[in-house]
Motif scaffolding. Structure first.
Motif, PDB file in Angstrom:
ATOM      1  N   ILE A 395      34.233  38.064  33.482  1.00 56.51           N
ATOM      2  CA  ILE A 395      35.466  38.856  33.595  1.00 56.51           C
ATOM      3  C   ILE A 395      36.451  38.168  34.536  1.00 56.51           C
ATOM      4  CG2 ILE A 395      36.428  41.077  34.315  1.00 56.51           C
ATOM      5  CD1 ILE A 395      33.774  42.381  33.557  1.00 56.51           C
ATOM      6  N   VAL A 396      35.937  37.651  35.665  1.00 56.01           N
ATOM      7  CA  VAL A 396      36.806  36.953  36.620  1.00 56.01           C
ATOM      8  C   VAL A 396      37.421  35.715  35.977  1.00 56.01           C
ATOM      9  CG1 VAL A 396      36.870  35.669  38.795  1.00 56.01           C
ATOM     10  CG2 VAL A 396      35.589  37.811  38.648  1.00 56.01           C
ATOM     11  N   LYS A 397      36.599  34.939  35.273  1.00 56.31           N
ATOM     12  CA  LYS A 397      37.091  33.723  34.634  1.00 56.31           C
ATOM     13  C   LYS A 397      38.158  34.039  33.592  1.00 56.31           C
ATOM     14  CE  LYS A 397      37.304  29.368  33.610  1.00 56.31           C
ATOM     15  NZ  LYS A 397      37.956  28.428  34.545  1.00 56.31           N
ATOM     16  N   ALA A 398      37.898  35.031  32.743  1.00 56.57           N
ATOM     17  CA  ALA A 398      38.856  35.387  31.696  1.00 56.57           C
ATOM     18  C   ALA A 398      40.154  35.923  32.295  1.00 56.57           C
ATOM     19  CB  ALA A 398      38.241  36.416  30.758  1.00 56.57           C
ATOM     20  N   THR A 399      40.027  36.767  33.325  1.00 51.25           N
ATOM     21  CA  THR A 399      41.226  37.348  33.940  1.00 51.25           C
ATOM     22  C   THR A 399      42.043  36.292  34.665  1.00 51.25           C
ATOM     23  OG1 THR A 399      40.010  39.434  34.230  1.00 51.25           O
ATOM     24  CG2 THR A 399      42.040  39.164  35.486  1.00 51.25           C
ATOM     25  N   ALA A 400      41.372  35.381  35.380  1.00 49.96           N
ATOM     26  CA  ALA A 400      42.087  34.318  36.085  1.00 49.96           C
ATOM     27  C   ALA A 400      42.869  33.453  35.098  1.00 49.96           C
ATOM     28  CB  ALA A 400      41.112  33.463  36.895  1.00 49.96           C
ATOM     29  N   TYR A 401      42.241  33.130  33.964  1.00 54.08           N
ATOM     30  CA  TYR A 401      42.935  32.335  32.948  1.00 54.08           C
ATOM     31  C   TYR A 401      44.113  33.120  32.366  1.00 54.08           C
ATOM     32  CZ  TYR A 401      43.789  29.498  28.799  1.00 54.08           C
ATOM     33  OH  TYR A 401      44.378  28.720  27.841  1.00 54.08           O
ATOM     34  N   ALA A 402      43.900  34.409  32.119  1.00 49.87           N
ATOM     35  CA  ALA A 402      44.978  35.235  31.572  1.00 49.87           C
ATOM     36  C   ALA A 402      46.162  35.307  32.529  1.00 49.87           C
ATOM     37  CB  ALA A 402      44.456  36.640  31.271  1.00 49.87           C
ATOM     38  N   LEU A 403      45.892  35.328  33.837  1.00 56.03           N
ATOM     39  CA  LEU A 403      46.972  35.385  34.821  1.00 56.03           C
ATOM     40  C   LEU A 403      47.809  34.106  34.830  1.00 56.03           C
ATOM     41  CD1 LEU A 403      45.091  37.135  37.762  1.00 56.03           C
ATOM     42  CD2 LEU A 403      46.982  38.087  36.439  1.00 56.03           C
ATOM     43  N   THR A 404      47.175  32.975  34.519  1.00 60.40           N
ATOM     44  CA  THR A 404      47.953  31.731  34.435  1.00 60.40           C
ATOM     45  C   THR A 404      48.864  31.739  33.213  1.00 60.40           C
ATOM     46  OG1 THR A 404      46.244  30.547  33.174  1.00 60.40           O
ATOM     47  CG2 THR A 404      46.114  30.456  35.595  1.00 60.40           C
ATOM     48  N   GLN A 405      48.479  32.472  32.182  1.00 66.04           N
ATOM     49  CA  GLN A 405      49.289  32.566  30.961  1.00 66.04           C
ATOM     50  C   GLN A 405      50.318  33.691  31.046  1.00 66.04           C
ATOM     51  OE1 GLN A 405      48.705  30.042  28.668  1.00 66.04           O
ATOM     52  NE2 GLN A 405      47.383  29.429  30.382  1.00 66.04           N
ATOM     53  N   HIS A 406      50.071  34.660  31.915  1.00 64.36           N
ATOM     54  CA  HIS A 406      50.985  35.797  32.115  1.00 64.36           C
ATOM     55  C   HIS A 406      51.245  35.935  33.617  1.00 64.36           C
ATOM     56  CE1 HIS A 406      50.485  37.384  27.925  1.00 64.36           C
ATOM     57  NE2 HIS A 406      49.312  36.784  28.044  1.00 64.36           N
ATOM     58  N   PRO A 407      51.988  34.999  34.213  1.00 69.52           N
ATOM     59  CA  PRO A 407      52.116  34.923  35.677  1.00 69.52           C
ATOM     60  C   PRO A 407      52.804  36.125  36.319  1.00 69.52           C
ATOM     61  CG  PRO A 407      53.631  33.388  34.598  1.00 69.52           C
ATOM     62  CD  PRO A 407      52.710  33.910  33.538  1.00 69.52           C
ATOM     63  N   ARG A 408      53.506  36.927  35.541  1.00 72.79           N
ATOM     64  CA  ARG A 408      54.174  38.097  36.138  1.00 72.79           C
ATOM     65  C   ARG A 408      53.163  39.061  36.751  1.00 72.79           C
ATOM     66  NH1 ARG A 408      59.449  39.438  35.286  1.00 72.79           N
ATOM     67  NH2 ARG A 408      60.107  41.532  35.908  1.00 72.79           N
ATOM     68  N   PHE A 409      51.955  39.084  36.190  1.00 76.84           N
ATOM     69  CA  PHE A 409      50.916  39.966  36.741  1.00 76.84           C
ATOM     70  C   PHE A 409      50.327  39.393  38.037  1.00 76.84           C
ATOM     71  CE2 PHE A 409      51.269  41.255  32.391  1.00 76.84           C
ATOM     72  CZ  PHE A 409      50.956  42.610  32.379  1.00 76.84           C
ATOM     73  N   ASN A 410      50.669  38.140  38.342  1.00 76.85           N
ATOM     74  CA  ASN A 410      50.163  37.471  39.544  1.00 76.85           C
ATOM     75  C   ASN A 410      51.321  37.291  40.537  1.00 76.85           C
ATOM     76  OD1 ASN A 410      47.794  36.239  40.766  1.00 76.85           O
ATOM     77  ND2 ASN A 410      48.844  34.279  40.580  1.00 76.85           N
ATOM     78  N   SER A 411      52.057  38.372  40.758  1.00 69.66           N
ATOM     79  CA  SER A 411      53.270  38.281  41.567  1.00 69.66           C
ATOM     80  C   SER A 411      53.371  39.467  42.523  1.00 69.66           C
ATOM     81  CB  SER A 411      54.506  38.248  40.659  1.00 69.66           C
ATOM     82  OG  SER A 411      54.700  39.517  40.031  1.00 69.66           O
ATOM     83  N   HIS A 412      54.433  39.464  43.332  1.00 70.14           N
ATOM     84  CA  HIS A 412      54.737  40.560  44.258  1.00 70.14           C
ATOM     85  C   HIS A 412      56.225  40.879  44.148  1.00 70.14           C
ATOM     86  CE1 HIS A 412      50.839  39.692  45.978  1.00 70.14           C
ATOM     87  NE2 HIS A 412      51.223  38.463  46.256  1.00 70.14           N
ATOM     88  N   LEU A 413      56.560  42.138  44.320  1.00 68.43           N
ATOM     89  CA  LEU A 413      57.959  42.563  44.325  1.00 68.43           C
ATOM     90  C   LEU A 413      58.547  42.337  45.709  1.00 68.43           C
ATOM     91  CD1 LEU A 413      60.271  43.992  42.750  1.00 68.43           C
ATOM     92  CD2 LEU A 413      59.394  46.150  43.662  1.00 68.43           C
ATOM     93  N   SER A 414      59.729  41.715  45.787  1.00 67.18           N
ATOM     94  CA  SER A 414      60.357  41.438  47.085  1.00 67.18           C
ATOM     95  C   SER A 414      60.735  42.736  47.783  1.00 67.18           C
ATOM     96  CB  SER A 414      61.595  40.562  46.901  1.00 67.18           C
ATOM     97  OG  SER A 414      62.605  41.267  46.173  1.00 67.18           O
ATOM     98  N   ALA A 478      44.747  37.978  48.542  1.00 67.89           N
ATOM     99  CA  ALA A 478      44.501  38.308  47.136  1.00 67.89           C
ATOM    100  C   ALA A 478      45.819  38.474  46.383  1.00 67.89           C
ATOM    101  CB  ALA A 478      43.665  39.582  47.026  1.00 67.89           C
ATOM    102  N   SER A 479      45.855  37.980  45.146  1.00 66.43           N
ATOM    103  CA  SER A 479      47.036  38.144  44.295  1.00 66.43           C
ATOM    104  C   SER A 479      46.779  39.131  43.156  1.00 66.43           C
ATOM    105  CB  SER A 479      47.459  36.793  43.721  1.00 66.43           C
ATOM    106  OG  SER A 479      46.407  36.195  42.969  1.00 66.43           O
ATOM    107  N   PHE A 480      45.531  39.443  42.883  1.00 63.51           N
ATOM    108  CA  PHE A 480      45.140  40.380  41.826  1.00 63.51           C
ATOM    109  C   PHE A 480      43.734  40.860  42.174  1.00 63.51           C
ATOM    110  CE2 PHE A 480      43.745  41.771  37.607  1.00 63.51           C
ATOM    111  CZ  PHE A 480      44.889  42.333  37.067  1.00 63.51           C
ATOM    112  N   THR A 481      43.353  42.035  41.676  1.00 60.89           N
ATOM    113  CA  THR A 481      42.045  42.596  42.037  1.00 60.89           C
ATOM    114  C   THR A 481      41.300  43.054  40.793  1.00 60.89           C
ATOM    115  OG1 THR A 481      42.815  43.310  44.217  1.00 60.89           O
ATOM    116  CG2 THR A 481      40.852  44.395  43.352  1.00 60.89           C
TER     117      THR A 481
END
Length: 564
Positions: A395-414, A478-481
């Motif tokens: 699950i971690v491997k799949a999610t980490a890869y998905a975050l590289t393809q959908h970087p908006r989910f790996n972000s923070h709001l200013s 952490a950038s995602f949980t």
């Protein structure tokens, strides 16, 4: 000699106060600057004694590990001492023989002291503002080796053992169990090996010959009042005002921040709370505002009764009422009071942030039949190497890869809600249940690691979390949980987004379910894993959340896609 900034536990920090001046004579471990980051305020001690010849930073500068803070000339201090001695010799020539004898004693003392001396040691960077001494693991008189554990420190994030900075004999313990301690605070005195040979007379002579610091070398510390949170009596007029008790907009708060003396962490907190910071009295030197001053101010405002406008709705700004008196057993029955763990107590303010987030949860199902078969083939060999291979690693491997393809989910709001800060690496938080509550250690750069390495780190972090061995850096960044309920049961749940992250993925117990096969025109038993993606709707819209969750489900159904 250059005195440089130590490891701050963060990338950079702001110089909030300079505590020495050029010409000051300082001793080793004297505090020289106050640095403030998003995490904590830290007083940095000097690593050398002598006269300050240059200050290389200014208030407001951003510094990092290795930045030169000041320059110290130890020779100047020695010259001062020599000139003082010479003046005394000229005034009292008849004591020349005695002085020569004392010099001889001092040299002998220096020779003995070189074999070891008593040194006061300060706590390292704890990664938080303060922590509690949970256990003292040594006693006065104990002989310890370098890196041997001395204290168990429990913060709001983890329990950390503080190691001995050097080998020697414990001469004095400066803290007690239950004390709240901070970064850089003196906590123990260790007499290094060979210190017992130092002669008492030599110590006395050394103290007598030591030059006294100049009367004006350091400004006398100004007595500071305890933070009361009371508003200032005569606040400066501002172009933007708000009625009493009204939370300011972020633009109004930012405008007022330019008129006060406060560090970046305090300013950030003021923006989050919507506090008119010009109304807050600072308790630190030069009226610098601390986080405690903000909290005290907010508490004062909340406890002060204010007449609400008649037109305002009765429920506006209302909070939950106090609990009723439950002492009457005829009404409430028998009750028992149980204390929350420290971890649970300190988690409450962070969880309260979730009430400010417009959070939505997207649900989906992943067919992990083939992935589970692959795990079954691999786990025997992994177990022989002492590695526990669980579905969580996939699950971690799949999610980490998905975050590289959908970087908006790996972000923070200013802070000003006008930009998003996209993370280039995936630092995956893994929620772990412990006896004291939920804790979230972090796997750094998860996107670059394979299934085997992820399984190793997941196992190590889980053990450290349950044994209270996690360090401060294990819990930061952490950038995602991911929160996996494993075999605990349940079909789905709505995990809370851990601010400032914008998403969290929940995984429930996988179960066998019938699934229609269009090729065979029949139902087949498949192992289905429920997924629950909660997200911050300010950054993520519903369509993107649905696409992202389905993408993770697709990767979990066939991990070979990650290799493409």
């Amino acid at each position: 000699m250059e005195v440089k900034a130590p490891d701050l536990g963060v990338d950079s920090a702001e110089v909030s106060e300079i505590m020495v001046a050029v010409g000051d004579v300082i001793e080793k471990d004297d505090n020289i600057v106050l640095l403030e980051s998003d995490k904590a305020s830290v007083e940095v001690p000097t690593t050398a004694a002598g006269k300050v010849t240059k200050i290389s930073v200014s208030v407001g500068d951003q510094v990092s590990e290795g930045t030169v803070l000041i320059e110290v000339d130890s020779a100047d201090a020695s010259d001062d001492a020599g000139s003082d001695d010479s003046a005394e010799d000229a005034a009292e020539p008849e004591q020349a023989d005695d002085s020569a004898e004392e010099d001889t004693v001092e040299e002998e003392a220096a020779d003995d002291a070189s074999e070891g001396a008593s040194t006061t040691h300060a706590l390292p960077d704890l990664g938080v503002d303060e922590a509690q001494v949970a256990e003292i693991m040594v006693s006065v008189g104990d002989t310890v080796e370098a890196d041997e554990s001395l204290l168990l420190i429990e913060s709001d994030k983890a329990s950390v053992e503080v190691p001995a900075p050097e080998a020697g004999v414990i001469e004095k313990i400066l803290v007690s169990a239950g004390d709240m301690v901070a970064n850089g605070q003196d906590f123990i005195v260790i007499k290094a090996a060979g210190s017992a040979k130092a002669k008492p007379k030599a110590d006395t002579a050394k103290k007598e010959d030591k030059p006294a610091p100049k009367a004006d070398s350091k400004p006398e510390a100004k007595a500071q009042p305890a933070p009361t949170g009371e508003p200032k009596q005569a606040p400066a007029p501002s172009t933007s005002t708000a009625p009493a008790g009204k939370k300011l907009s972020e633009a109004e708060v930012n405008e007022k921040l330019t008129d006060v003396y406060a560090g970046p962490a305090v300013r950030k907190l003021a923006r989050q709370l919507g506090v008119d910071i010009t109304q807050v009295s600072g308790s630190a030197p030069n009226e610098r505002i601390l986080k405690e001053d903000l909290f005290a101010y907010v508490k004062t405002r909340l406890t002060t009764q204010q007449a609400a406008p008649a037109s305002a709705p009765a429920a506006a700004g209302a909070s939950l009422p106090k609990l009723p008196d439950m002492s009457n057993q005829e009404i409430w029955g028998e009750t028992e009071v149980q204390d929350l763990s420290r971890l649970q107590k300190v988690s409450i303010p962070q969880l309260n942030y979730n009430t400010l987030l417009p959070q939505v949860t997207q649900f989906d199902m992943a067919d992990i039949t083939e992935t589970e078969a692959l795990r079954g083939e691999l786990k025997g060999g992994m177990k022989a190497q002492g590695i526990g291979l669980t579905i969580l690693a996939f699950i971690v491997k799949a999610t980490a890869y998905a975050l590289t393809q959908h970087p908006r989910f790996n972000s923070h709001l200013s802070d000003d809600n006008t930009q998003i800060i996209v993370r280039k690496s995936v630092n995956m938080g893994i929620a772990v249940a412990t006896d004291d509550g939920l804790i979230v250690p972090v796997i750094k750069n998860a996107q670059d690691k394979g299934i085997k390495q992820l399984a190793i780190e997941i196992g190590e972090l889980a053990v450290k979390a349950r044994d209270k061995k996690l360090g401060a850096k294990d819990l930061q960044g952490a950038s995602f949980t991911i929160s996996s309920q494993g075999v605990l049961g349940g079909t789905a749940f709505t995990p809370l987004v851990n601010w400032p992250q914008v998403g969290i993925l929940g995984a429930s117990e996988a179960t066998m379910q019938p699934k229609w096969n269009a090729k065979t025109q029949s139902f087949e038993p498949r192992l289905m894993l429920p997924l629950s993606l909660s997200y911050d709707h300010r950054v993520i819209n519903g369509a993107d959340a649905a696409v992202f969750t389905r993408y993770i489900a697709t990767l979990l159904a066939d991990p070979r896609r990650i290799l493409l």
